[in-house]
Motif scaffolding. Structure first.
Motif, short mmCIF file in Angstrom:
data_model
loop_
_atom_site.label_atom_id
_atom_site.label_comp_id
_atom_site.label_asym_id
_atom_site.label_seq_id
_atom_site.Cartn_x
_atom_site.Cartn_y
_atom_site.Cartn_z
N CYS A 230 0.87 -1.18 0.00
CA CYS A 230 0.00 0.00 0.00
C CYS A 230 0.91 1.22 0.00
CB CYS A 230 -0.88 0.00 1.24
SG CYS A 230 -1.97 1.45 1.39
N SER A 231 0.62 2.17 -0.88
CA SER A 231 1.42 3.39 -0.88
C SER A 231 0.61 4.58 -1.37
CB SER A 231 2.70 3.23 -1.71
OG SER A 231 2.41 2.88 -3.04
N VAL A 232 0.99 5.74 -0.85
CA VAL A 232 0.39 7.02 -1.23
C VAL A 232 1.55 7.99 -1.42
CG1 VAL A 232 -1.18 8.88 -0.57
CG2 VAL A 232 -1.66 6.53 0.16
N ALA A 233 1.48 8.81 -2.45
CA ALA A 233 2.56 9.77 -2.70
C ALA A 233 1.99 11.12 -3.12
CB ALA A 233 3.51 9.24 -3.78
N LEU A 234 2.76 12.14 -2.87
CA LEU A 234 2.35 13.51 -3.19
C LEU A 234 3.47 14.21 -3.93
CD1 LEU A 234 0.30 15.89 -2.76
CD2 LEU A 234 1.58 16.41 -0.66
N HIS A 235 3.12 14.78 -5.08
CA HIS A 235 4.07 15.58 -5.87
C HIS A 235 3.68 17.04 -5.73
CE1 HIS A 235 5.33 17.72 -9.53
NE2 HIS A 235 6.35 16.90 -9.57
N ARG B 285 4.84 1.15 -6.63
CA ARG B 285 4.83 2.19 -5.61
C ARG B 285 4.16 3.45 -6.15
NH1 ARG B 285 9.67 1.43 -1.58
NH2 ARG B 285 8.77 3.37 -0.79
N ALA B 286 3.54 4.19 -5.24
CA ALA B 286 2.83 5.42 -5.62
C ALA B 286 3.78 6.48 -6.17
CB ALA B 286 2.05 5.96 -4.43
N ALA B 287 5.02 6.51 -5.68
CA ALA B 287 5.97 7.48 -6.22
C ALA B 287 6.21 7.23 -7.70
CB ALA B 287 7.29 7.42 -5.44
N VAL C 177 8.68 15.07 -4.18
CA VAL C 177 7.79 13.92 -3.95
C VAL C 177 7.96 13.40 -2.53
CG1 VAL C 177 7.24 11.55 -4.63
CG2 VAL C 177 7.79 13.25 -6.37
N ARG C 178 6.82 13.21 -1.87
CA ARG C 178 6.77 12.55 -0.56
C ARG C 178 5.96 11.27 -0.71
NH1 ARG C 178 6.40 18.08 0.53
NH2 ARG C 178 7.62 18.84 2.31
N GLU C 179 6.32 10.23 0.06
CA GLU C 179 5.63 8.96 -0.10
C GLU C 179 5.52 8.22 1.23
OE1 GLU C 179 5.99 5.19 -3.16
OE2 GLU C 179 7.75 5.71 -1.97
#
Length: 237
Positions: A13-18, A186-188, A23-25
């Motif tokens: 499970c992954s969540v990422a923010l650009h 991965r979300a990244a 980028v944070r994950e």
């Protein structure tokens, strides 16, 4: 550009923010905890970046193939946020996302995810300008049904290479240079594909999203699953 991404198609499970190039994950191998973790992680990442949901330009997610419940969850999360904010969605292939786990020097990549029931989700990619580009159609099949073009040599990535006691490894033989059967999407990496897609104006309306289940019957009943296992056991003697 500010994009939020979800990847829940496998046991990871992954969540990422650009946010403007940074980028944070959050990532964890957490079977059956995807629904519990995803939204809190998203809120944590937004808080760390000092932005609100309304400042997001779009929502990206891994659209499958993968576990039915995981693919469905990612779509539900992304659609819910996108509809509330009136933002576009950026769906990307889980197999394409997985291909980014291959080493940068590897240009010919075969992504494979364990699809259970003796099958794998699989597709071949070529790295172009650093990103994997599909060279054949995504499909679900038994390992014996996977073949490569003549003289082709690929780097394998994904849990499909560990499925069935390494049946896919045996099937490809010398065509498989090396492989990493532990790699998970991965979300990244979803963002690595979604950011250029957003820049090209490829976001779509939330109601137009279609998952890539690949199987016609994605929700086999427990009875059907047991029948399939029994048939496989009988075939194996």
């Amino acid at each position: 550009m500010k994009l939020l991404a979800f990847e829940t198609a496998t046991e990871a499970c992954s969540v990422a923010l650009h946010v403007d190039g940074q980028v944070r994950e959050r990532f964890e191998i957490a079977p059956r905890r995807h629904a519990e973790l995803s939204l809190p992680w998203a809120e944590e990442l937004l808080a760390e970046a000092g932005i609100s949901r309304r400042q997001l330009d779009g929502i990206a997610f891994s659209r499958g193939p993968g576990a039915f419940t995981g693919v469905r969850l990612a779509i539900a999360l992304a659609q819910g946020i996108a509809l509330a904010l009136d933002r576009p969605l950026l769906p990307v292939s889980t197999l394409q996302v997985l291909a980014l786990r291959a080493p940068l020097e590897e240009n010919q990549i075969l992504s494979a995810i364990d699809a259970r029931m003796g099958e794998v989700y699989v597709a071949r990619f070529e790295r172009v300008d650093g990103l994997p580009t599909a060279r054949d159609a995504e499909r679900v099949c038994v390992p014996a049904g996977v073949s490569l073009p003549e003289a082709a040599s690929v780097y394998g990535v994904g849990t499909g290479f560990a499925a069935g006691e390494g049946a896919l490894v045996a099937q490809l033989g010398a065509g498989l240079r090396r492989f990493d059967a532990t790699a998970l999407p991965r979300a990244a990496d979803v963002l690595a594909l979604a950011v250029p897609a957003f820049a090209r104006g490829e976001g779509i309306a939330p109601e137009k999203v279609e998952p890539a289940y690949l199987r016609d019957n994605v929700a086999l009943t427990l009875v059907e699953q047991q029948a399939a296992r029994d048939a496989k056991a009988k075939a194996n003697g």
